[in-house]
Design a protein around this motif. Sequence first.
Motif, short mmCIF file in Angstrom:
data_model
loop_
_atom_site.label_atom_id
_atom_site.label_comp_id
_atom_site.label_asym_id
_atom_site.label_seq_id
_atom_site.Cartn_x
_atom_site.Cartn_y
_atom_site.Cartn_z
N ILE A 115 0.83 -1.21 0.00
CA ILE A 115 0.00 0.00 0.00
C ILE A 115 0.87 1.26 0.00
O ILE A 115 0.64 2.19 -0.79
CB ILE A 115 -0.94 0.00 1.22
N VAL A 116 1.87 1.29 0.88
CA VAL A 116 2.70 2.49 1.02
C VAL A 116 3.64 2.66 -0.17
O VAL A 116 3.80 3.77 -0.70
CB VAL A 116 3.50 2.43 2.33
N ASP A 117 4.27 1.57 -0.62
CA ASP A 117 5.30 1.67 -1.66
C ASP A 117 4.73 1.59 -3.08
O ASP A 117 5.27 2.23 -3.99
CB ASP A 117 6.34 0.55 -1.48
N ASP A 118 3.66 0.83 -3.26
CA ASP A 118 3.17 0.56 -4.61
C ASP A 118 1.75 1.08 -4.88
O ASP A 118 1.24 0.90 -5.99
CB ASP A 118 3.19 -0.95 -4.89
N GLY A 119 1.13 1.68 -3.87
CA GLY A 119 -0.24 2.16 -4.06
C GLY A 119 -1.25 1.05 -4.21
O GLY A 119 -2.25 1.21 -4.93
N ALA A 120 -1.03 -0.07 -3.53
CA ALA A 120 -1.95 -1.21 -3.63
C ALA A 120 -3.31 -0.86 -3.07
O ALA A 120 -3.45 -0.03 -2.17
CB ALA A 120 -1.36 -2.41 -2.90
N VAL A 121 -4.33 -1.51 -3.60
CA VAL A 121 -5.71 -1.33 -3.17
C VAL A 121 -6.29 -2.70 -2.83
O VAL A 121 -6.19 -3.64 -3.62
CB VAL A 121 -6.56 -0.66 -4.26
N ILE A 122 -6.91 -2.81 -1.65
CA ILE A 122 -7.50 -4.07 -1.18
C ILE A 122 -9.00 -4.09 -1.47
O ILE A 122 -9.69 -3.10 -1.26
CB ILE A 122 -7.29 -4.24 0.34
N ALA A 123 -9.47 -5.24 -1.95
CA ALA A 123 -10.90 -5.54 -1.97
C ALA A 123 -11.10 -6.82 -1.18
O ALA A 123 -10.24 -7.71 -1.18
CB ALA A 123 -11.42 -5.70 -3.39
N LEU A 166 -4.90 -6.19 -4.40
CA LEU A 166 -4.79 -7.21 -3.36
C LEU A 166 -6.19 -7.71 -3.02
O LEU A 166 -7.12 -6.90 -2.88
CB LEU A 166 -4.14 -6.65 -2.09
N LEU A 167 -6.35 -9.01 -2.87
CA LEU A 167 -7.63 -9.61 -2.51
C LEU A 167 -7.54 -10.17 -1.09
O LEU A 167 -6.62 -10.92 -0.78
CB LEU A 167 -8.00 -10.73 -3.48
N PHE A 168 -8.51 -9.80 -0.26
CA PHE A 168 -8.60 -10.29 1.11
C PHE A 168 -9.70 -11.35 1.10
O PHE A 168 -10.88 -11.02 1.01
CB PHE A 168 -8.95 -9.13 2.05
N LEU A 169 -9.30 -12.62 1.16
CA LEU A 169 -10.21 -13.74 0.94
C LEU A 169 -10.36 -14.59 2.19
O LEU A 169 -9.41 -14.76 2.96
CB LEU A 169 -9.69 -14.65 -0.18
N SER A 170 -11.54 -15.16 2.39
CA SER A 170 -11.75 -16.14 3.44
C SER A 170 -11.93 -17.52 2.82
O SER A 170 -12.38 -17.66 1.68
CB SER A 170 -12.98 -15.78 4.27
N LEU A 186 -4.41 -12.73 2.25
CA LEU A 186 -4.23 -11.45 1.57
C LEU A 186 -3.29 -11.70 0.40
O LEU A 186 -2.08 -11.86 0.59
CB LEU A 186 -3.66 -10.41 2.53
N VAL A 187 -3.84 -11.76 -0.81
CA VAL A 187 -3.07 -12.22 -1.97
C VAL A 187 -3.09 -11.20 -3.10
O VAL A 187 -4.08 -10.46 -3.26
CB VAL A 187 -3.63 -13.57 -2.48
N PRO A 188 -2.01 -11.13 -3.86
CA PRO A 188 -2.03 -10.27 -5.05
C PRO A 188 -3.11 -10.73 -6.02
O PRO A 188 -3.33 -11.92 -6.20
CB PRO A 188 -0.63 -10.46 -5.65
N LYS A 189 -3.79 -9.79 -6.64
CA LYS A 189 -4.83 -10.13 -7.61
C LYS A 189 -4.19 -10.90 -8.77
O LYS A 189 -3.27 -10.41 -9.43
CB LYS A 189 -5.47 -8.84 -8.13
#
Length: 399
Positions: A115-123, A166-170, A186-189
């Motif tokens: 998030i800080v270094d690459d501007g990642a976005v979580i769903a 980034l995908l936050f999956l259960s 928490l995995v890269p899309k």
Amino acid sequence: MTTLAQPPVQAARTDYVALAAELAKTFAERAAAHDKDGTFPHRNIADLVDSGYMAMTVPAEYGGGGASLEELCRSQETLAAGCANTAFAVNMHVHGIAMIAGIGGAAAELGYRAIVDDGAVIAGGFSEPGVGGNWWHPTTTADPVEGGYVLNGRKGFFTGFPAATLLFLSAALTDDRGLPQPVGFLVPKPDHGVTVTSEWDAAGLRATGSHSLLIDNLRVDADRMVGEPGALPLMFMQGVHWAWCSFASVFLGIARGALDLVVRIQRERTLHVLDRTVAHLPGVQFRVAEMATRLAAADAHLYAAVRSDHAAASGSDPLGHYIDMSVMKNSVCRLAHEVVTLAMQVQGGSGLLSDHPLQRAYRDVVAGLLVPPNSDVTAEWSGKHALGVPVFAEPRWEG
């Protein structure tokens, strides 16, 4: 040889409420088109990433803003008054990383850096067909393989998916006793293993990209697991302080925006049979007063919950804390819906026209009544907890 001075590096913004107010003005100008076309607001998300807004809840020691829950809620409320779709779409990201931080570990740190270094976005993807809001009982499976896991299942309401990196999956991992243990990842899309089976097309919150997905033999590395197997329910219990408060703030923001809009319009609106503005009509005054009263009640309930002792409440009685936060979320969303309904009554038939922002607010705010937790279940749990009746039925043993 002349050495040119390097321009100073601009520090990331940390005045998040003021930043939200600035961005909301621009987002409001784009909101109608995204709602009409059902298109995802990619430019809005890019603006939020570039401004540092999306790093607000990353811990300060990892380069984030370390924002408090109140800062998050005030910011989201402000953003939602301009564009509810954008605020709702980023909500899983900004509160999701705060929930993950409660457990920590390698996956959390990987998320912070991205998030800080690459501007990642979580769903986030917890809702599943047939599961509803019972997120600690996922039907998506996680099967161990060398170095990681393979995930299979279906997800619905995967809000913000179009912009996610980034995908936050259960999922459920079967333990050595044959029992399912809920886990988070928490995995890269990925480029494969995740397929959109149905794009979001709804009456309200049309631009949130809340797609339905097929998870098909998705390989994830072991270090992408959030916490230990079985820790997911506790994360929901503890993280609900962030989750339900921030969700409630979005719908409170919709209601506040509706009140501000209808007041501004009535101050300028005249009818041929009047020699003054509509604001002078007692009926309009009564409804506006009632809107303000209900908005104040919603605000008080939300921010009392925000300032409650989260650590003590979740540590000593996590179920009670979950119930209290759920009651608050449902109360705020119900009041917000009532505020916007009153705004429509003040505005009259013109508020239903397709180009009027009130009809969009009316369609968007109703979603707050539908976002889990279920109001009936919450009321049942709350009543049982207050009366000392077991919330969950005790197992009955035969023989």
